[in-house]
Design a protein around this motif. Sequence first.
Motif, PDB file in Angstrom:
ATOM      1  N   HIS A  43       0.960  -1.383  -0.011  1.00 14.98           N
ATOM      2  CA  HIS A  43       0.058  -0.115   0.068  1.00 14.98           C
ATOM      3  C   HIS A  43       0.934   1.107   0.174  1.00 14.98           C
ATOM      4  CE1 HIS A  43      -3.724   2.145   1.103  1.00 14.98           C
ATOM      5  NE2 HIS A  43      -2.968   3.037   1.701  1.00 14.98           N
ATOM      6  N   PHE A  44       2.223   1.277   0.738  1.00 15.15           N
ATOM      7  CA  PHE A  44       2.741   2.421   0.783  1.00 15.15           C
ATOM      8  C   PHE A  44       4.209   2.264  -0.022  1.00 15.15           C
ATOM      9  CE2 PHE A  44       0.462   2.568   4.604  1.00 15.15           C
ATOM     10  CZ  PHE A  44      -0.105   3.913   4.642  1.00 15.15           C
ATOM     11  N   GLY A  45       3.994   1.060  -0.945  1.00 17.23           N
ATOM     12  CA  GLY A  45       5.165   1.130  -2.021  1.00 17.23           C
ATOM     13  C   GLY A  45       6.513   0.973  -1.450  1.00 17.23           C
ATOM     14  N   ILE A  46       6.476   0.179  -0.593  1.00 12.99           N
ATOM     15  CA  ILE A  46       7.848  -0.160  -0.024  1.00 12.99           C
ATOM     16  C   ILE A  46       8.212  -1.544  -0.192  1.00 12.99           C
ATOM     17  CG2 ILE A  46       9.075  -0.502   2.331  1.00 12.99           C
ATOM     18  CD1 ILE A  46       7.383   1.865   3.150  1.00 12.99           C
ATOM     19  N   GLN A  47       9.623  -2.023  -0.697  1.00 10.31           N
ATOM     20  CA  GLN A  47       9.893  -3.112  -0.861  1.00 10.31           C
ATOM     21  C   GLN A  47       9.820  -4.091   0.264  1.00 10.31           C
ATOM     22  OE1 GLN A  47      13.496  -3.741  -3.237  1.00 10.31           O
ATOM     23  NE2 GLN A  47      13.362  -5.738  -3.251  1.00 10.31           N
ATOM     24  N   SER A  48       9.751  -5.332   0.348  1.00 11.79           N
ATOM     25  CA  SER A  48       9.507  -6.282   1.477  1.00 11.79           C
ATOM     26  C   SER A  48      10.851  -7.412   1.282  1.00 11.79           C
ATOM     27  CB  SER A  48       8.394  -6.759   1.837  1.00 11.79           C
ATOM     28  OG  SER A  48       7.389  -5.996   1.789  1.00 11.79           O
ATOM     29  N   SER A  49      11.224  -7.900   2.433  1.00 21.78           N
ATOM     30  CA  SER A  49      11.990  -9.128   2.476  1.00 21.78           C
ATOM     31  C   SER A  49      11.802  -9.897   3.607  1.00 21.78           C
ATOM     32  CB  SER A  49      13.310  -9.006   2.223  1.00 21.78           C
ATOM     33  OG  SER A  49      13.852  -8.170   3.289  1.00 21.78           O
ATOM     34  N   VAL A  50      11.779 -11.049   3.930  1.00 19.45           N
ATOM     35  CA  VAL A  50      11.327 -11.803   5.029  1.00 19.45           C
ATOM     36  C   VAL A  50      12.305 -12.759   5.723  1.00 19.45           C
ATOM     37  CG1 VAL A  50       9.585 -13.735   5.437  1.00 19.45           C
ATOM     38  CG2 VAL A  50       8.850 -11.763   4.016  1.00 19.45           C
ATOM     39  N   CYS A  51      12.374 -13.073   6.785  1.00 16.52           N
ATOM     40  CA  CYS A  51      13.255 -14.139   7.575  1.00 16.52           C
ATOM     41  C   CYS A  51      12.209 -14.661   8.350  1.00 16.52           C
ATOM     42  CB  CYS A  51      14.384 -13.416   8.036  1.00 16.52           C
ATOM     43  SG  CYS A  51      14.469 -12.490   9.500  1.00 16.52           S
TER      44      CYS A  51
END
Lengths: 295, 286
Positions: free
Chosen positions: A218-226
């Motif tokens: 929604h806010f256009g921020i790239q994600s990554s996950v651990c």
Amino acid sequence: MKQLVVLSGKGGTGKTSVTACIAGLASKEMTLVLADADVDAANLELLLNPRRRDTYQFTGGFKASIDREACISCGRCMEVCRFGAVVHPDGDPDAYSVDPVSCEGCKSCYYQCPVNAISAERTVAGTWYLSDSHCGPLFHAEMFAGEENSGKLVSELKKAAAGLCGSHDCGLVLVDGPPGIGCPVIAACAGADLALIVTEPGVSAIHDLHRILQTLVHFGIQSSVCINRSDINVSRTEEIEESCRNEGIPVLGRIPYDDRVTMAMCRGKTVLEYDPASPASMAVLGIWKKLREFL
Amino acid sequence: MVIAVASGKGGTGKTTVAVSLALAASNDADARPLLLDCDVEEPNCALFLDLDRITRKPTGVLVPEVDPVKCDLCGRCAEVCVWKAIAVAGEKVLVFRDLCHGCGSCTLMCPRGAIHEIMHETGSIEESSNRSVDYAGGVLNVGQVMAVPVISALLDGHLRDRGKRTVILDSSPGSSCPMVETVKASDYVILVTEPTPFGLHDLDAAVRVVTDQLHIPSGVIVNRDGTGNDDVIDFCRERGLPVLARIPMDRRIAEVLSEGKPLVRALPEYMDLFREILATIGETTS
């Protein structure tokens, strides 16, 4: 200058422990500035043991108060207050006062009072600090009990962190974020280049992971996950990895359950400092190597 | 009786405790217990309840809408709005709905009566039940900032006619406005923590709200007991807070919870513990 924010959706997945490890690793390769944006549960300092350099007051919202001498007991304030903050003290129907915990600070009663018996002043709602840690300067804060506007405090902290980072030509602003998806989270991720979401292999954390991922989209921020405590439920870990793959979100690694994380915390250290060869330490090192490529 | 389950630190086991208490209360109560999920940013109770059909109703904030015919662009609305949610821009009045707290001040102050209010949807209230408990929960829409209006809509709608039911509130973590909104509606607060420096630090913040500011009776549940150290127990003694229960660090608990099974159903040996907690709280508040 890059900005990395560590989030989780669900609380207690290990955001702060992971942030402190990344801070230790990053500080060997670049200069960085840290911000603890979880102002409700500001725990990063418990692992970094910084020395306080400067203290600042945080001014929050307005709080109304009623001058009992000037009040004519017309009840207009109680009528217009939508937050149940105007009360009869001691049950006296002719007396009016404002419960500061419920007061939203909208000043509606202040404008409506026919005899100007109400004042509304901004109050000090917390304290924030610039401290020196072995990983770099740390901005952190303490909200006073039950205060609101924590999103505003987060914005203030981040602005100060980015300002210091910019003026010293630092490489990274590392933000330890709050749980949830609302006001303080949105303030914590504003302007971030990348979010690292620390999740767990359980139904609650997975449910919350999807909500924080949607918020970041929604806010256009790239994600990554651990995935922390990944061995508690391996099939749920695989489920997270598959759903992230389908959505094009990089999974940077698994961190197994490791009781040395808690032992380290009890000594005010990160697991990397406490036992660099432990399974959790090795996993975080792997995550940092991948993270560095993104940054 | 309304019991709020709160924590300071996230992930200490609030939802586990709230769901277990609701199921424990369903055993011998004459009225069905009601479980309200007030963690509207990340609501998880429903995942553990095997619910029947869920109904959803939108909720939100009353925001201003300006009638351009009546409005003479005087700007009084913008002057009185503390949150800068309304502004005059050239020949138009702009409303920034996501910033509006719904206080109604602009509507009251408009000298031309040009403002009326409409509902801006920011979340929903869901309702359902299973064979043991009734459930309702608030859900904040993704991208929305304010949790409190959704929590207050949930509590307004469900606490009024509660009768003699046991009501359990599952709070958001932390100790700022969403937590305060939840716990101030309760008769007793259970603070769930873990015996670690993080658990202690955040418990202390929660106690300062619940005890020092709101003066609501409370007790502590120490979860994952056996990890960490004794500082939390010492703190409870110093603050005169009863330790209601110590739930051991048990990998089986983590495993069953990860599959969405309620603790007291998957590991029934814990049922008595939660019945005892309810009995203790009943004695304290009566």
